[in-house]
Design a protein around this motif. Structure first.
Motif, PDB file in Angstrom:
ATOM      1  N   LYS A  36     -62.917   1.470 -28.193  1.00  0.00           N
ATOM      2  CA  LYS A  36     -61.509   1.844 -28.229  1.00  0.00           C
ATOM      3  C   LYS A  36     -61.006   2.158 -26.818  1.00  0.00           C
ATOM      4  N   VAL A  37     -60.043   1.371 -26.378  1.00  0.00           N
ATOM      5  CA  VAL A  37     -59.475   1.544 -25.035  1.00  0.00           C
ATOM      6  C   VAL A  37     -58.614   2.810 -25.008  1.00  0.00           C
ATOM      7  N   PHE A  38     -58.710   3.564 -23.930  1.00  0.00           N
ATOM      8  CA  PHE A  38     -57.939   4.785 -23.737  1.00  0.00           C
ATOM      9  C   PHE A  38     -56.641   4.453 -22.991  1.00  0.00           C
ATOM     10  N   THR A  39     -55.540   5.090 -23.392  1.00  0.00           N
ATOM     11  CA  THR A  39     -54.251   4.899 -22.733  1.00  0.00           C
ATOM     12  C   THR A  39     -53.882   6.165 -21.967  1.00  0.00           C
ATOM     13  N   THR A  40     -53.656   6.020 -20.669  1.00  0.00           N
ATOM     14  CA  THR A  40     -53.304   7.170 -19.832  1.00  0.00           C
ATOM     15  C   THR A  40     -51.868   7.607 -20.110  1.00  0.00           C
ATOM     16  N   PRO A  41     -51.552   8.895 -19.925  1.00  0.00           N
ATOM     17  CA  PRO A  41     -50.161   9.342 -20.077  1.00  0.00           C
ATOM     18  C   PRO A  41     -49.270   8.637 -19.039  1.00  0.00           C
ATOM     19  N   LYS A  42     -48.070   8.260 -19.444  1.00  0.00           N
ATOM     20  CA  LYS A  42     -47.175   7.528 -18.541  1.00  0.00           C
ATOM     21  C   LYS A  42     -46.923   8.274 -17.235  1.00  0.00           C
ATOM     22  N   ALA A  43     -46.813   9.592 -17.296  1.00  0.00           N
ATOM     23  CA  ALA A  43     -46.504  10.376 -16.098  1.00  0.00           C
ATOM     24  C   ALA A  43     -47.604  10.293 -15.036  1.00  0.00           C
ATOM     25  N   THR A  44     -48.830   9.956 -15.433  1.00  0.00           N
ATOM     26  CA  THR A  44     -49.930   9.889 -14.464  1.00  0.00           C
ATOM     27  C   THR A  44     -50.078   8.510 -13.840  1.00  0.00           C
ATOM     28  N   ARG A  45     -49.390   7.520 -14.367  1.00  0.00           N
ATOM     29  CA  ARG A  45     -49.545   6.141 -13.890  1.00  0.00           C
ATOM     30  C   ARG A  45     -48.826   5.901 -12.567  1.00  0.00           C
ATOM     31  N   GLY A  46     -49.368   4.973 -11.817  1.00  0.00           N
ATOM     32  CA  GLY A  46     -48.751   4.580 -10.560  1.00  0.00           C
ATOM     33  C   GLY A  46     -49.766   4.581  -9.428  1.00  0.00           C
ATOM     34  N   LYS A  58     -56.103   5.848  -1.382  1.00  0.00           N
ATOM     35  CA  LYS A  58     -55.209   5.395  -2.450  1.00  0.00           C
ATOM     36  C   LYS A  58     -55.923   5.468  -3.791  1.00  0.00           C
ATOM     37  N   LEU A  59     -55.181   5.875  -4.805  1.00  0.00           N
ATOM     38  CA  LEU A  59     -55.679   5.947  -6.179  1.00  0.00           C
ATOM     39  C   LEU A  59     -54.655   5.247  -7.069  1.00  0.00           C
ATOM     40  N   VAL A  60     -55.106   4.305  -7.884  1.00  0.00           N
ATOM     41  CA  VAL A  60     -54.200   3.569  -8.761  1.00  0.00           C
ATOM     42  C   VAL A  60     -54.546   3.881 -10.217  1.00  0.00           C
ATOM     43  N   VAL A  61     -53.555   4.404 -10.937  1.00  0.00           N
ATOM     44  CA  VAL A  61     -53.721   4.700 -12.361  1.00  0.00           C
ATOM     45  C   VAL A  61     -52.812   3.746 -13.124  1.00  0.00           C
ATOM     46  N   LYS A  62     -53.411   2.943 -13.995  1.00  0.00           N
ATOM     47  CA  LYS A  62     -52.647   2.024 -14.858  1.00  0.00           C
ATOM     48  C   LYS A  62     -52.811   2.481 -16.299  1.00  0.00           C
ATOM     49  N   ALA A  63     -52.228   1.765 -17.218  1.00  0.00           N
ATOM     50  CA  ALA A  63     -52.268   2.153 -18.626  1.00  0.00           C
ATOM     51  C   ALA A  63     -53.690   2.320 -19.160  1.00  0.00           C
ATOM     52  N   HIS A  64     -54.626   1.454 -18.732  1.00  0.00           N
ATOM     53  CA  HIS A  64     -55.987   1.488 -19.265  1.00  0.00           C
ATOM     54  C   HIS A  64     -57.059   1.526 -18.182  1.00  0.00           C
ATOM     55  N   THR A  65     -56.653   1.728 -16.925  1.00  0.00           N
ATOM     56  CA  THR A  65     -57.634   1.772 -15.846  1.00  0.00           C
ATOM     57  C   THR A  65     -57.349   2.900 -14.862  1.00  0.00           C
ATOM     58  N   LEU A  66     -58.411   3.325 -14.206  1.00  0.00           N
ATOM     59  CA  LEU A  66     -58.354   4.311 -13.129  1.00  0.00           C
ATOM     60  C   LEU A  66     -59.058   3.637 -11.960  1.00  0.00           C
ATOM     61  N   ASP A  67     -58.280   3.212 -10.965  1.00  0.00           N
ATOM     62  CA  ASP A  67     -58.793   2.362  -9.885  1.00  0.00           C
ATOM     63  C   ASP A  67     -59.454   1.139 -10.528  1.00  0.00           C
ATOM     64  N   THR A 111     -60.277  11.442 -22.032  1.00  0.00           N
ATOM     65  CA  THR A 111     -59.645  12.208 -23.109  1.00  0.00           C
ATOM     66  C   THR A 111     -58.366  12.844 -22.581  1.00  0.00           C
ATOM     67  N   LEU A 112     -57.424  13.046 -23.487  1.00  0.00           N
ATOM     68  CA  LEU A 112     -56.167  13.705 -23.128  1.00  0.00           C
ATOM     69  C   LEU A 112     -56.355  15.211 -23.090  1.00  0.00           C
ATOM     70  N   PHE A 113     -55.567  15.889 -22.260  1.00  0.00           N
ATOM     71  CA  PHE A 113     -55.528  17.338 -22.279  1.00  0.00           C
ATOM     72  C   PHE A 113     -54.232  17.797 -21.631  1.00  0.00           C
ATOM     73  N   PHE A 121     -55.166  13.682 -18.215  1.00  0.00           N
ATOM     74  CA  PHE A 121     -56.385  13.158 -18.836  1.00  0.00           C
ATOM     75  C   PHE A 121     -57.586  13.514 -17.972  1.00  0.00           C
ATOM     76  N   MET A 122     -58.750  13.487 -18.608  1.00  0.00           N
ATOM     77  CA  MET A 122     -60.005  13.733 -17.918  1.00  0.00           C
ATOM     78  C   MET A 122     -60.847  12.469 -18.027  1.00  0.00           C
ATOM     79  N   ALA A 123     -61.418  12.025 -16.927  1.00  0.00           N
ATOM     80  CA  ALA A 123     -62.289  10.848 -16.922  1.00  0.00           C
ATOM     81  C   ALA A 123     -63.689  11.266 -16.502  1.00  0.00           C
TER      82      ALA A 123
END
Length: 171
Positions: A36-46, A58-67, A111-113, A121-123
């Motif tokens: 099950k793919v995890f979806t990051t909160p929209k506010a953390t993306r970019g 640089k750190l890139v947060v997308k909907a389903h990836t962290l860097d 996971t979300l928090f 989210f925590m990775a």
């Protein structure tokens, strides 16, 4: 006539490409139970920038990836034990280390928090404890309130540093 030959060759090339894509070996995620793919909160993306050892990183947060890491929902209960046992049951130390390296190079469970009223989210490493927390919030920087990504570690989400939307703010 030449147009027909080009069209036929192009069709064959597309068909062979689709065949090659479908016959690729299974990704490490599937092999180790990540479904099950995890979806990051929209506010953390970019794209975020932070300073580390006097260098801007640089750190890139997308909907389903962290860097470069694909994020998955963690396994629970018997599923988690089964997958962890699979790793530790590998007799060859060399193969076990190769598998650990592959897992850690590609997957993270997330996971979300909520912290201080902000969603984040925590990775963590796959099937591992501890991890890094990412929370989008507002903070004063150079006399104005700006959006930041608060990054922390530890059992209680201790703040380590902030990442900003521009290199200029990160300096």
């Amino acid at each position: 006539m030449k147009t027909k030959i080009k069209l036929i060759l192009a069709s064959l090339l597309v068909g062979l490409s689709l065949f090659a894509i479908n016959s690729q070996p299974a990704h490490a995620a599937d092999e180790w139970g990540a479904r099950k793919v995890f979806t990051t909160p929209k506010a953390t993306r970019g794209t975020w920038y932070y300073k580390e050892h006097k260098k801007i990183k640089k750190l890139v947060v997308k909907a389903h990836t962290l860097d470069t890491y694909k994020l998955y929902k963690p396994l629970t209960g018997k599923k988690a034990v089964k997958e962890a046992d699979k790793i530790f049951d590998i007799k060859s130390t060399k193969k076990r280390m190769r598998d650990f390296k592959e897992i850690n190079a590609t997957l993270r469970e997330a996971t979300l928090f909520t912290a201080h009223g902000y969603k984040g989210f925590m990775a963590t490493g796959w099937l591992a404890d501890g991890g890094v927390y990412y929370v989008s919030m507002k903070k004063m920087r150079h006399g104005r309130k700006v959006k930041v990504l608060r990054i922390g570690t530890g059992a209680k989400d201790w703040e380590d540093f902030y990442a900003y939307k521009s290199k200029k703010l990160a300096k």
